[in-house]
Design an enzyme around this catalytic site. Structure first.
Site, PDB file in Angstrom:
ATOM      1  CB  ALA A 198       0.381   1.312  13.234  1.00  0.00           C
ATOM      2  CD  GLU A 199       0.387  -2.812   7.128  1.00  0.00           C
ATOM      3  OE1 GLU A 199       0.277  -3.880   6.506  1.00  0.00           O
ATOM      4  OE2 GLU A 199      -0.407  -1.872   7.024  1.00  0.00           O
ATOM      5  CB  ALA A 200       6.617  -1.771  10.876  1.00  0.00           C
ATOM      6  CB  SER A 248       3.351  -6.759   9.992  1.00  0.00           C
ATOM      7  OG  SER A 248       2.325  -6.139   9.280  1.00  0.00           O
TER       8      SER A 248
END
Length: 146
Positions: free
Chosen positions: A66-68, A71
């Site tokens: 999710a963060e990758a 971002s």
């Protein structure tokens, strides 16, 4: 999208430093980017190799995906002269996954000058939602020479 095309797009549009492009956590979890645009970023990770002790996909692996993806959406929308960095990530894990791949689709919810928020929907091989995440990134001007 090929890995080389993805790297070139991220370097050109998001200002990703080529020196660190191959040293990311994304590689360690086996993430593959399938689509990379400012409007939508899609990627997968294998369940195998990303398990918790009970044989299920680790919640932290969902968070990494999710963060990758979120971002990347933020970086593409921020532009090459600005840096987007994670400020807050929340993940709701709906369903356990034991095998196969999970696919994340990140789309922007808010694109502002100071923050960018994305929604990331993660599904299993059967298209069932396994996790819903929201990432807010702070956007700042890059320091000179960065």
């Amino acid at each position: 999208m090929t890995d080389q095309a993805t790297k070139e797009a991220l370097e050109q549009y998001a200002g990703v430093d080529p020196a660190v492009a191959d040293q990311q956590l994304n590689e360690k979890v086996g993430m593959k980017l399938l689509e990379v645009t400012p409007e939508r970023v899609v990627g997968t990770i294998p369940v195998e190799g990303n398990l918790q002790p009970y044989g299920l996909l680790h919640g932290g692996a969902n968070a990494v995906l999710a963060e990758a993806l979120g971002s990347t959406v933020a970086a593409l929308n921020a532009g090459a002269d600005r840096a987007a960095m994670g400020l807050e990530l929340s993940c709701t894990h709906h369903r356990a996954v034991r095998s196969g791949l999970v696919t994340g689709v990140a789309t922007p919810l808010h694109v502002g000058r100071g923050t960018i928020t994305t929604e990331i929907v993660i599904t299993d091989d059967q298209g069932r939602r396994t996790c819903t995440a929201r990432l807010t990134c702070v956007v700042r001007d890059k320091p000179p020479g960065a």
